[in-house]
Write a protein that holds these residues in place. Sequence first.
Motif, PDB file in Angstrom:
ATOM      1  N   GLU A  32      -8.098 -66.170  24.234  1.00 51.53           N
ATOM      2  CA  GLU A  32      -9.076 -67.239  24.035  1.00 51.53           C
ATOM      3  C   GLU A  32     -10.002 -66.939  22.869  1.00 51.53           C
ATOM      4  OE1 GLU A  32     -10.802 -67.324  27.893  1.00 51.53           O
ATOM      5  OE2 GLU A  32      -9.329 -68.763  28.716  1.00 51.53           O
ATOM      6  N   ARG A  33     -10.374 -65.670  22.712  1.00 52.73           N
ATOM      7  CA  ARG A  33     -11.250 -65.274  21.615  1.00 52.73           C
ATOM      8  C   ARG A  33     -10.606 -65.571  20.266  1.00 52.73           C
ATOM      9  NH1 ARG A  33     -13.138 -59.009  20.675  1.00 52.73           N
ATOM     10  NH2 ARG A  33     -14.306 -59.294  18.737  1.00 52.73           N
ATOM     11  N   ALA A  34      -9.283 -65.462  20.202  1.00 52.98           N
ATOM     12  CA  ALA A  34      -8.563 -65.732  18.956  1.00 52.98           C
ATOM     13  C   ALA A  34      -8.172 -67.204  18.827  1.00 52.98           C
ATOM     14  CB  ALA A  34      -7.319 -64.854  18.875  1.00 52.98           C
ATOM     15  N   GLY A  35      -8.644 -68.039  19.752  1.00 57.49           N
ATOM     16  CA  GLY A  35      -8.380 -69.468  19.664  1.00 57.49           C
ATOM     17  C   GLY A  35      -7.105 -69.905  20.342  1.00 57.49           C
ATOM     18  N   GLY A  36      -6.414 -68.986  21.036  1.00 53.19           N
ATOM     19  CA  GLY A  36      -5.174 -69.323  21.705  1.00 53.19           C
ATOM     20  C   GLY A  36      -5.412 -69.909  23.091  1.00 53.19           C
ATOM     21  N   ILE A  37      -4.320 -70.366  23.721  1.00 46.74           N
ATOM     22  CA  ILE A  37      -4.382 -70.999  25.038  1.00 46.74           C
ATOM     23  C   ILE A  37      -3.535 -70.171  26.005  1.00 46.74           C
ATOM     24  CG2 ILE A  37      -3.926 -73.105  26.346  1.00 46.74           C
ATOM     25  CD1 ILE A  37      -3.922 -74.571  23.583  1.00 46.74           C
ATOM     26  N   PRO A  38      -4.168 -69.406  26.902  1.00 47.45           N
ATOM     27  CA  PRO A  38      -3.380 -68.626  27.868  1.00 47.45           C
ATOM     28  C   PRO A  38      -2.595 -69.546  28.798  1.00 47.45           C
ATOM     29  CG  PRO A  38      -5.687 -67.926  27.820  1.00 47.45           C
ATOM     30  CD  PRO A  38      -5.619 -69.213  27.080  1.00 47.45           C
ATOM     31  N   CYS A  39      -1.357 -69.155  29.075  1.00 44.28           N
ATOM     32  CA  CYS A  39      -0.537 -69.955  29.984  1.00 44.28           C
ATOM     33  C   CYS A  39       0.344 -69.025  30.802  1.00 44.28           C
ATOM     34  CB  CYS A  39       0.308 -70.972  29.210  1.00 44.28           C
ATOM     35  SG  CYS A  39       1.581 -70.234  28.163  1.00 44.28           S
ATOM     36  N   GLY A  40       1.040 -69.571  31.774  1.00 45.04           N
ATOM     37  CA  GLY A  40       1.914 -68.780  32.630  1.00 45.04           C
ATOM     38  C   GLY A  40       3.349 -68.766  32.135  1.00 45.04           C
ATOM     39  N   GLU A  41       4.191 -68.003  32.814  1.00 53.32           N
ATOM     40  CA  GLU A  41       5.594 -67.872  32.421  1.00 53.32           C
ATOM     41  C   GLU A  41       6.339 -69.201  32.391  1.00 53.32           C
ATOM     42  OE1 GLU A  41       9.587 -65.272  33.586  1.00 53.32           O
ATOM     43  OE2 GLU A  41       7.697 -64.918  34.659  1.00 53.32           O
ATOM     44  N   PRO A  42       6.052 -70.163  33.285  1.00 48.68           N
ATOM     45  CA  PRO A  42       6.784 -71.442  33.228  1.00 48.68           C
ATOM     46  C   PRO A  42       6.617 -72.192  31.897  1.00 48.68           C
ATOM     47  CG  PRO A  42       5.729 -71.187  35.358  1.00 48.68           C
ATOM     48  CD  PRO A  42       5.199 -70.080  34.488  1.00 48.68           C
ATOM     49  N   GLU A  43       5.567 -71.877  31.149  1.00 47.38           N
ATOM     50  CA  GLU A  43       5.338 -72.554  29.863  1.00 47.38           C
ATOM     51  C   GLU A  43       5.797 -71.707  28.683  1.00 47.38           C
ATOM     52  OE1 GLU A  43       1.543 -74.989  29.629  1.00 47.38           O
ATOM     53  OE2 GLU A  43       1.010 -73.570  31.226  1.00 47.38           O
ATOM     54  N   ALA A  44       6.631 -70.714  28.947  1.00 47.83           N
ATOM     55  CA  ALA A  44       7.055 -69.791  27.892  1.00 47.83           C
ATOM     56  C   ALA A  44       7.782 -70.491  26.758  1.00 47.83           C
ATOM     57  CB  ALA A  44       7.944 -68.697  28.483  1.00 47.83           C
ATOM     58  N   HIS A  45       8.413 -71.633  27.043  1.00 51.26           N
ATOM     59  CA  HIS A  45       9.153 -72.331  25.994  1.00 51.26           C
ATOM     60  C   HIS A  45       8.224 -72.882  24.909  1.00 51.26           C
ATOM     61  CE1 HIS A  45       8.003 -75.280  29.045  1.00 51.26           C
ATOM     62  NE2 HIS A  45       8.081 -76.227  28.120  1.00 51.26           N
ATOM     63  N   HIS A  46       6.919 -72.911  25.197  1.00 51.89           N
ATOM     64  CA  HIS A  46       5.945 -73.360  24.196  1.00 51.89           C
ATOM     65  C   HIS A  46       5.356 -72.194  23.392  1.00 51.89           C
ATOM     66  CE1 HIS A  46       5.839 -77.487  25.547  1.00 51.89           C
ATOM     67  NE2 HIS A  46       5.549 -77.126  26.792  1.00 51.89           N
ATOM     68  N   ALA A  47       5.656 -70.963  23.792  1.00 53.07           N
ATOM     69  CA  ALA A  47       4.948 -69.794  23.262  1.00 53.07           C
ATOM     70  C   ALA A  47       5.848 -68.900  22.424  1.00 53.07           C
ATOM     71  CB  ALA A  47       4.339 -68.993  24.416  1.00 53.07           C
ATOM     72  N   ARG A  48       5.191 -68.015  21.653  1.00 55.27           N
ATOM     73  CA  ARG A  48       5.904 -67.021  20.855  1.00 55.27           C
ATOM     74  C   ARG A  48       5.514 -65.599  21.235  1.00 55.27           C
ATOM     75  NH1 ARG A  48       4.750 -68.963  14.823  1.00 55.27           N
ATOM     76  NH2 ARG A  48       2.693 -69.295  15.743  1.00 55.27           N
ATOM     77  N   LEU A  49       4.375 -65.448  21.915  1.00 54.03           N
ATOM     78  CA  LEU A  49       3.870 -64.137  22.319  1.00 54.03           C
ATOM     79  C   LEU A  49       3.631 -64.122  23.819  1.00 54.03           C
ATOM     80  CD1 LEU A  49       1.140 -63.424  19.588  1.00 54.03           C
ATOM     81  CD2 LEU A  49       3.502 -62.637  19.602  1.00 54.03           C
ATOM     82  N   ALA A  50       3.718 -62.906  24.405  1.00 57.63           N
ATOM     83  CA  ALA A  50       3.460 -62.770  25.841  1.00 57.63           C
ATOM     84  C   ALA A  50       2.807 -61.433  26.130  1.00 57.63           C
ATOM     85  CB  ALA A  50       4.753 -62.898  26.635  1.00 57.63           C
ATOM     86  N   PHE A  51       1.867 -61.462  27.063  1.00 57.78           N
ATOM     87  CA  PHE A  51       1.244 -60.256  27.604  1.00 57.78           C
ATOM     88  C   PHE A  51       1.622 -60.141  29.069  1.00 57.78           C
ATOM     89  CE2 PHE A  51      -1.547 -61.389  24.078  1.00 57.78           C
ATOM     90  CZ  PHE A  51      -1.722 -60.168  23.439  1.00 57.78           C
ATOM     91  N   ILE A  52       2.049 -58.954  29.463  1.00 60.30           N
ATOM     92  CA  ILE A  52       2.419 -58.707  30.856  1.00 60.30           C
ATOM     93  C   ILE A  52       1.520 -57.607  31.404  1.00 60.30           C
ATOM     94  CG2 ILE A  52       4.269 -57.983  32.418  1.00 60.30           C
ATOM     95  CD1 ILE A  52       6.247 -58.955  30.255  1.00 60.30           C
ATOM     96  N   ALA A  53       0.756 -57.933  32.435  1.00 62.12           N
ATOM     97  CA  ALA A  53      -0.147 -56.965  33.051  1.00 62.12           C
ATOM     98  C   ALA A  53       0.184 -56.881  34.536  1.00 62.12           C
ATOM     99  CB  ALA A  53      -1.607 -57.369  32.828  1.00 62.12           C
ATOM    100  N   LEU A  54       1.232 -56.126  34.846  1.00 61.66           N
ATOM    101  CA  LEU A  54       1.691 -55.955  36.223  1.00 61.66           C
ATOM    102  C   LEU A  54       1.752 -54.466  36.558  1.00 61.66           C
ATOM    103  CD1 LEU A  54       4.626 -58.548  36.172  1.00 61.66           C
ATOM    104  CD2 LEU A  54       2.410 -58.824  37.316  1.00 61.66           C
ATOM    105  N   ASP A  55       1.372 -54.116  37.785  1.00 64.17           N
ATOM    106  CA  ASP A  55       1.350 -52.708  38.186  1.00 64.17           C
ATOM    107  C   ASP A  55       2.745 -52.151  38.418  1.00 64.17           C
ATOM    108  OD1 ASP A  55      -1.422 -52.593  38.060  1.00 64.17           O
ATOM    109  OD2 ASP A  55      -1.665 -53.226  40.157  1.00 64.17           O
ATOM    110  N   ASP A  56       3.642 -52.965  38.933  1.00 63.47           N
ATOM    111  CA  ASP A  56       4.986 -52.496  39.298  1.00 63.47           C
ATOM    112  C   ASP A  56       5.879 -52.410  38.060  1.00 63.47           C
ATOM    113  OD1 ASP A  56       7.960 -53.335  40.222  1.00 63.47           O
ATOM    114  OD2 ASP A  56       6.954 -52.171  41.797  1.00 63.47           O
ATOM    115  N   ASP A  57       6.409 -51.218  37.782  1.00 61.39           N
ATOM    116  CA  ASP A  57       7.222 -51.012  36.587  1.00 61.39           C
ATOM    117  C   ASP A  57       8.452 -51.923  36.562  1.00 61.39           C
ATOM    118  OD1 ASP A  57       5.520 -49.116  35.622  1.00 61.39           O
ATOM    119  OD2 ASP A  57       6.730 -47.386  36.217  1.00 61.39           O
TER     120      ASP A  57
END
Length: 258
Positions: A32-57
Amino acid sequence: MNSLPLFHRIAGQRVVVVGNGDAADAKRRLVERAGGIPCGEPEAHHARLAFIALDDDRQAAAVAIRLRTKGLLVNVTDRPAMCDFTVPSVLDRDPVLIAIGTGGASAGLAKHLRLRIEAILPPALGQLAAKLNAVRDVIRQRFPDMAERRRAIDAALSEGGPLDPLRGDAAERVDSWLAANHSAVDARTVEIALTSDDPDDLTLRQARWLGVADVVLHDAAVSSEILARARADAVRKEIGTDILPAGDDGLTVVLRCP
């Protein structure tokens, strides 16, 4: 260097953030600070970058694979080996951004390096960048030759120069710099007798010469680490081949092995 530093424009674009908790929230705030719009995995077809923050490897690896197959570049928090890109510690003097990365080796080290640099750079640094951008056309008219323009800007922004970036009032001095008389930079050649293959053994003056040189002539045995300290667009010639002269003006640096 095993990573290519890039600034990726995401303003107005969706960026996938997968996960809950503090780490995922921090990534959403960063987007958000960089002007982007955070979204979930179902909207991945609209995105080029992804962040994954999950505890389970295993879960994190599975999500990373799914998103890569959809063409996204992926960052997995605290797992550098799973990352297509890493996130640096950012010093923000908008529009100046200084990114410090360690390739995921130590976020803490990157942070503390940023804090040290932040204490040195004046808060008005962004104003200098904005002013230089605003007078870009004027600078081109004042210095129509590209090489002359680059040398004039280098001289102005150098340590002690009229637009020294560490001066708090540098932005206010741009107009007077443009109005001043500027004499042509005389051609000169300096020779550096290297003491080792380690660029950290260069003196500050030698490093500055390399950083602004128009032409770099070097012995065949000069290390790539030393040559990397030169400007990327500087002409480079190995001594003993057909040597390209520096021209009518500018700086030629000759690197000699010990």
